[in-house]
Every structure is written in C-alpha cells, then in structure tokens.
Design an enzyme around this catalytic site. Structure first.
Site, PDB file in Angstrom:
ATOM      1  CD  GLU A  60      38.772  62.355  34.414  1.00 47.74           C
ATOM      2  OE1 GLU A  60      39.801  61.970  35.283  1.00 47.74           O
ATOM      3  OE2 GLU A  60      36.960  61.896  35.269  1.00 47.74           O
ATOM      4  CG  PHE A  83      30.185  65.859  38.067  1.00 49.52           C
ATOM      5  CD1 PHE A  83      28.856  66.252  38.811  1.00 49.52           C
ATOM      6  CD2 PHE A  83      29.972  64.326  37.943  1.00 49.52           C
ATOM      7  CE1 PHE A  83      27.616  66.083  38.908  1.00 49.52           C
ATOM      8  CE2 PHE A  83      28.895  63.993  38.402  1.00 49.52           C
ATOM      9  CZ  PHE A  83      27.718  64.657  38.387  1.00 49.52           C
ATOM     10  CG  ASP A  85      33.064  69.863  40.794  1.00 50.62           C
ATOM     11  OD1 ASP A  85      32.534  70.050  41.814  1.00 50.62           O
ATOM     12  OD2 ASP A  85      31.339  69.419  39.694  1.00 50.62           O
ATOM     13  CG  HIS A 127      29.827  65.541  42.367  1.00 53.67           C
ATOM     14  ND1 HIS A 127      30.102  65.005  43.071  1.00 53.67           N
ATOM     15  CD2 HIS A 127      29.795  64.305  41.832  1.00 53.67           C
ATOM     16  CE1 HIS A 127      31.095  63.786  43.323  1.00 53.67           C
ATOM     17  NE2 HIS A 127      30.653  63.615  41.757  1.00 53.67           N
TER      18      HIS A 127
END
Lengths: 324, 430
Positions: A60, A83, A85, A127
């Site tokens: 990420e 997601f 999250d 999630h």
C-alpha cells in the site's frame, strides 16, 4: 435517466474520466484482469490497457507513493485500496508525504485514493471499518463519503478533476443494494457541499454515507408520530460544509449527528463543536450523538448489529429529542 | 523498456495480442541462476564494530585491519578533465557551505540543528552530476551537495536552516526539505526514511505513461534501508521496470547505531539480487567511481531497462546532527576514514596525479568558492523572517493556483471500441 447501482455509478464515473482525460490511470491490487475485489474496475484493462490499469504488488505504501510521484509529473492517478481498512499501511505516505506537499513546498498532488469501507456486511474487524476520521484530522486532504449513485458518480469525477489529494470512501453495503437515477451526460457534484436529502422542520439529522439511508428509513417511521425530520447528507466530511450545518440547526433547532464509526474522537464531536461556534443560540435541546461503539467492529452478526447504529435507535433518540 | 515499446510478440491466430513485458521480463528458470555484484572499489576494508563492556559501561569497539594504505582514485571511464574539476568545485562548495552553516549555528542564527554530509561530498555531488537535465532526483538530509549540482543556490539551503521568508519553503520547513517540480525536477524529502523510493518510482511511471524514460535518483542510508517502505518502493520499481537509481549511502552509522546492528548481509548491494535488479558497489569517497556507476545506472534507466541499486561505502564524519559529538564512534574508525577524505583524495588526484589543476589554479578555485559562499551567506542572513500570518494558506491547491498538465506530453491512449458494460461478477463480501 438510467437506473444504476452505487457501484456501477462509481465504475462509470472512473471509466468516463479515463475516456475523457489521458492523464487519468488506475493502480491497485487485483484491479486488472480480475477487475478488483468488488469489480469496480471490471473490464477496464481490456478497454484501457495494462499501461493505464496497473496491477501492483501487495504494497500500500508503494501504491500511494507511486500515485503521488506520477501526480508530480502531471498525471491523475486513481489508486484503489482493496479495503479501506488497509489504508493505515500507507499512513506515512498519505499523512506526511501527500497531505503536506502543497503547504510545505507548493507541489500539488492531484490523486484519488479510493476503496470500500463500512460495516453491515459481516466483514469482521479488518473489513468493516470507517477510517475517515484519521484523514479528517489531517489538513491537506479532501475526504469524500457519498451516499447515493448520483453523488457517487458526480463526486468521483470531481475528485479525479480536483488538484488535491482526495480520499474517496465507498460504502460497500451500498455497492449493489441501492439503485438511483444517474444522468448519461457529464456532470460533477461539488466537493465540500452538503445536501438536504429530506426537508423537515422538527429536528435535523446530520449524517453521510450508508447512514443517510438509515436516517431516511427512521424519518418515515417518525412521520407517523408527527415528527418532521430534516436530513443533511454531508457528502464530503473534509472540508465540512459549515454553512449547511449551521443553516439546518437554525431551521430546526434540534440536531442528531449520526455516524457509523466509533464515538470518541468521531465526527459528531467535531460537528457539535462547530454548531457551538456557529449556531449555539439556535439550539433548543442537547446535541445528540448516535454512533458506533468504542471498540473494533465485531464479526458475529448479532455483535456487529449491536455495534452499529440502528434505525430503531434513531427513532427512539428522535422521539426523546422532539419531546425535550 | 517494458510497456511503451510494445515489443512483445504479435500472436498469430486470433488478432493482435500484445505482451506486457513489465510482467514477463526476467527468466524465472532457477537452473539459470547467476548473480554478480560488480565492485568498482580499489580496496576492500575489513573491519567490524561491536558492543563491548568496560566495567559498568558499554561502548563500541572496532576490530580489523585499519592501517591499510589509501587507494588511488580510480580513473573514470567517462569524465574528462573539465567535468572532474567541475565535480571537485561542487564538492568544495558543499563543504564550505556546511562550514558556513556550522558557524551560523554557533552564532545562534540557525533554527534547530544542522545536518552535515562531511565525508560524503563525493557521493552527493558526483551522483547528481551524472543526471541529465530531464531526470529527477530527491535528496536526503545529507545530500546538500546534490542540490548545488542541480542548480539550487547555497543561500537556498542556508535560508531553509534559518527559517527565513526567502527560503524555498518560505519558512514552512527547514534543511533540504524543499523541491521544485517545474525546473529542477526535485522532489522534497520528508523526515521518514524510504518513502521517497516509491514516490520516485511513481515519477518514472508518470513519465513513462507520457512516453519518456527518465532516470529518477534518490538516496537511502544503511539505516533507512531497514524500513518496510524501502522494500515496497524498490520492489515496485523492479516489477514495473522503472528507471530508479537508488544510491545506498552505506556510511557506517545510523544516528548512533552501527551498520552491524542494522543488517546481517555482507554488503547492502546484495539485496539487489533479491529484488531482481543490478547491484553495484563503489567507494563513496571516490567521485569517479560514484559518477561512473551512477552514469551507467542512468543510461540503463534511459534505455528503459529498469532500476539499479548502487551501494556507496563511506563514513559519516560528524554526528547525526550538530548536537551530536559522535563520541560513540571508535577513534580508529574516524582515523581510517579521515585518511579517505573525498575532497583531499580528489584534490590529490587533480593536482598531483593527473596535474589537471596547478597548485595556483587549485588555490584560486578554493578562493572563488569561499567568496561565493560568503556572498550566499550574506543573502541568507539578510532575508527577513516570515510574518506570523504567513503560516496561513496553501493547505489546498485552490483554483488558479497550479495548472496541472503532463510534463512530457499527453499520454498516448489505446484506441478502443469497447463501450461501458455493467458488471455482474461475483464479489468479495455482499
């Protein structure tokens, strides 16, 4: 006008922007041949090619960093988080690199970070989260949380065209559950502008994303009690539409702030303080907060339901506030 | 290069299949495994630092061969006399600017600390010198010499340290934390280490989408390379075949922690093997070696052949910042590297080995550099402090503030006939 799901509206918005502007491209995990975990970019790689629809490693920070770097050359990247999250995996890139770049050294970062957030789908603690407040408390970012297909399409287009880093929270509960009219001609919904989705005179519910639909449902129940509810859909949670918030409080004099994420340090506290500054004299009752609990989002359906705001809770709190 | 050239096979039977080479380059047949780490150095220092106990105290001790002779400068394959002298001049400017900063600090004119690149001037200046004008770079805190090579003035950095209104960030940040995406293609660093690596990879990606293969150079220390984002960034560049030129400044100390406590492999360049990109080792105190390795990496990037990691071995010859006297560094280690001072070595090479500079020319050059730094110091000192209210504004890029346009031209897009169709595919979590 076509009836589109919330998901299709977002898909169509990104697709049209990629057709319109060659500097727009997508990157993220599994977004290419697979089309994304929720299929938001389904079919994109076939139409736009692997150059503009880039499957990345599971990294990420690299995704956000690369999006930022590309934006410095004048590109408009749209990066997907599988997601939301997982967005803290890239927190330093977002908070210290991207958000501060324009203020510190005058470099704009026209990029979009988008992905699914929110509960009601039994996704469990990793999630189901709504991590928007981490970014609301981070000057330099725009944080967008649409509730309807029309707004979702208009706002994703506005985010892609915006010269600032925009974080676009899509509510996964809404993806295929709601449909709405979406015009086929090009339009944008302005970032930073709230919208009255239901006019009312007795009390206001200030909310956004999936909670708009819970508030609308509660309002129908309350109508039978003779309680006329106004609902303000914030649409953008940073920057907040101060004027719209103050205006609805001045109109109804009573306010409920409703959000899905945890209570402490949540958006309701910020909006309550804002009302205190802008419209204190207009209040005829305490500012009421209806929020998620101060815990992780639990997995098991009965626990998750208990954690999240419910229509019955909104109805009860509204009745109490009306009677105050 | 990978994607742009579409050099993949045209398939026979069913139409125009193109292969995305970014995802097919590299042979994954492990029976052909073959690794090589080219090493430009003319010496291979052999010592290590350990924690030892002396009574109730713990300290660092160095053991090994610390009396080896200083090797000569390795003749450059590419640099001519004029270029060598130019790099030497930048190295002098770099050091004199930092001396001026040290003095400004002592006079109480600096806000916060001062960070030094002492002992690392060859690495900063010669690496930046290997870039073409259209290439991009991002410095770390000690690469103040790189900024001079790329056309920033010494007064820019000085004003940053003094938090002046005239500084590139108008007082909003200090040190080398500034950038310029218009003219000098420099991305501002942040204090967190490794985050520039994916960012610079993204710059290369953006340029490639616009049809240009640029080199994107940044630095990371032996300490900074421990961060996770370093891995993410190099891996991203490797997988996407982007022209990252990563200089790993292996300078023995990460603040007060020796490299022995930072990583277990012998040389950080070995990590390049794991990323599937070339790794090279150079003597970071030899400007010619740094230049040659960087130039070759830059040319690879321009050819679209992807990323390169260059490990430059040297030592940080001051503390982490000006407050830090570096008393934890064993003296024999300082002595070893002091004999390898990059400026003294290069001066010797230019004045005595090649005789490209006479003693008088060298003295004149040093005098000229000192004069420049004094003038720059004056500019910086005379810049006013920013007004308090100048803290306001600029959080967002407002209308008319910046025009965003592709730097290297509008990307070519795939002409397609496929219209938008609704998707009905199964999804994760309904």
């Amino acid at each position: 006008m076509a009836q589109l799901t919330y998901l299709e509206a977002i898909r169509q918005g990104i697709w049209e922007e990629m057709e319109r502007d060659p500097t727009v491209f997508c990157l993220g995990e599994d977004i290419g041949i697979y089309g994304g975990a929720f299929k938001v970019t389904d079919g994109f790689i076939g139409r736009f090619g692997a150059e503009r629809v880039i499957d990345t490693p599971i990294a990420e920070s690299a995704i956000v960093g690369a999006a930022f770097g590309a934006s410095l050359t004048g590109m408009r990247p749209v990066a997907e988080f599988q997601f939301m999250d997982f967005i803290p995996c890239a927190m330093n890139q977002i908070s210290n690199m991207v958000a501060k770049t324009h203020y510190l050294w005058g470099a704009p970062a026209p990029l979009v970070l988008r992905g699914p957030s929110g509960g009601y789908v039994h996704g469990g603690p990793f999630h189901s989260q709504n991590p928007e407040m981490w970014f609301v408390h981070n000057p330099g970012l725009k944080v967008i949380c649409p509730a309807t297909p029309y707004d979702a399409k208009g706002l994703i287009k506005a985010a892609i065209r915006d010269n600032n880093p925009c974080i676009f929270f899509e509510h996964k509960y809404l993806y295929r559950r709601i449909k709405g009219e979406v015009p086929s001609e090009d339009y944008v919904v302005p970032i930073g502008k709230a919208n009255i989705v239901r006019e009312g005179s007795n009390l206001s519910i200030i909310t956004y994303a999936a909670m708009v639909h819970s508030a609308l449902e509660a309002a129908e129940v309350l109508k039978n009690d003779g309680i006329d509810v106004e609902i303000l859909d914030l649409r953008t949670v940073s920057p907040l539409d101060r004027e719209a918030i103050a205006a609805t409080v001045r109109k109804t004099n009573k306010v409920i702030i409703l959000h899905e994420h945890s209570r402490t340090g949540g958006l309701a506290g910020e909006i309550a303080a804002m009302i205190n500054e802008e419209a204190f004299d207009s209040l005829d009752g305490p500012i009421v907060r209806i929020t998620g609990l101060d815990s992780a989002v639990p997995f098991s359906p009965p626990q998750e339901e208990f954690f999240l705001p419910k229509v019955s809770e909104i109805v009860n709190e509204a009745r109490k506030l009306k009677a105050y | 290069m990978a994607i742009k050239k579409k050099s993949g096979s045209k398939a026979s039977s069913n139409g125009n299949r193109t292969v995305n080479k970014a995802h097919t380059n590299g042979n994954r047949n492990s029976s052909l495994r073959q690794y090589e780490i080219p090493d430009y150095r003319l010496e291979h220092p052999n010592f290590s630092v350990h924690q030892v106990r002396k009574g109730d105290e713990m300290r660092y001790e160095v053991t090994g061969d610390l009396d080896t002779p200083v090797p000569p400068i390795r003749d450059s394959k590419y640099l001519d006399k004029k270029q060598c002298i130019e790099i030497y001049r930048y190295m002098l400017l770099n050091r004199r600017m930092e001396t001026a900063l040290e003095n400004l600090y002592k006079q109480g004119k600096v806000v916060g600390g001062v960070y030094f690149g002492l002992g690392q001037e060859a690495c900063s200046c010669a690496s930046a010198y290997a870039l073409d004008k259209d290439d991009w770079f991002a410095p770390m805190i000690r690469n103040q010499g790189s900024l001079l090579v790329r056309g920033f003035r010494a007064s820019d950095t000085m004003m940053q340290y003094m938090a002046k209104a005239g500084s590139p960030t108008k007082g909003r940040d200090g040190t080398s934390h500034f950038g310029d995406i218009e003219k000098r293609n420099m991305v501002s660093p942040i204090s967190m280490l490794g985050d520039l690596i994916p960012v610079m990879s993204g710059v290369a990606l953006g340029a490639r989408l616009q049809g240009r293969d640029v080199a994107v150079l940044t630095y990371i220390g032996d300490g900074g390379q421990s961060t996770g984002v370093t891995y993410e960034g190099i891996n991203f560049a490797a997988v996407q075949n982007l022209g990252l030129v990563l200089i790993v400044e292996s300078n023995e100390w990460a603040y007060s922690t020796p490299s022995e406590m930072q990583f277990k492999c012998t040389d950080l360049a070995e990590r390049a093997i794991g990323y599937g990109i070339p790794g090279v080792i150079v003597d970071g105190t030899d400007a010619c070696q740094v230049y040659d390795a960087t130039r070759e990496a830059v040319e690879r990037a321009h050819r679209g052949e992807g990323a390169t990691m260059i490990e430059a071995k040297m030592m940080r010859m001051k503390g982490h910042a000006i407050h830090d006297a570096a008393t934890y560094v064993p003296k024999p280690l300082f002595d070893f590297w002091k004999r390898r001072d990059p400026i003294a070595r290069f001066e010797n090479y230019l004045v005595r080995e090649t005789k490209w500079l006479s003693a008088k020319e060298n003295a004149d050059l040093i005098a000229e550099v000192e004069k420049i730094i004094e003038a720059e110091r004056e500019i910086a000192v005379n810049s006013p402090m920013p007004t308090p209210e100048s803290a306001l504004g600029g959080v967002y890029c407002e209308d008319g503030c910046h025009a965003i346009k592709p730097k290297y031209g509008m990307p070519k897009v795939r002409k397609g006939s496929g219209g938008f169709k609704e998707t009905e595919a199964a999804v994760h979590l309904k």
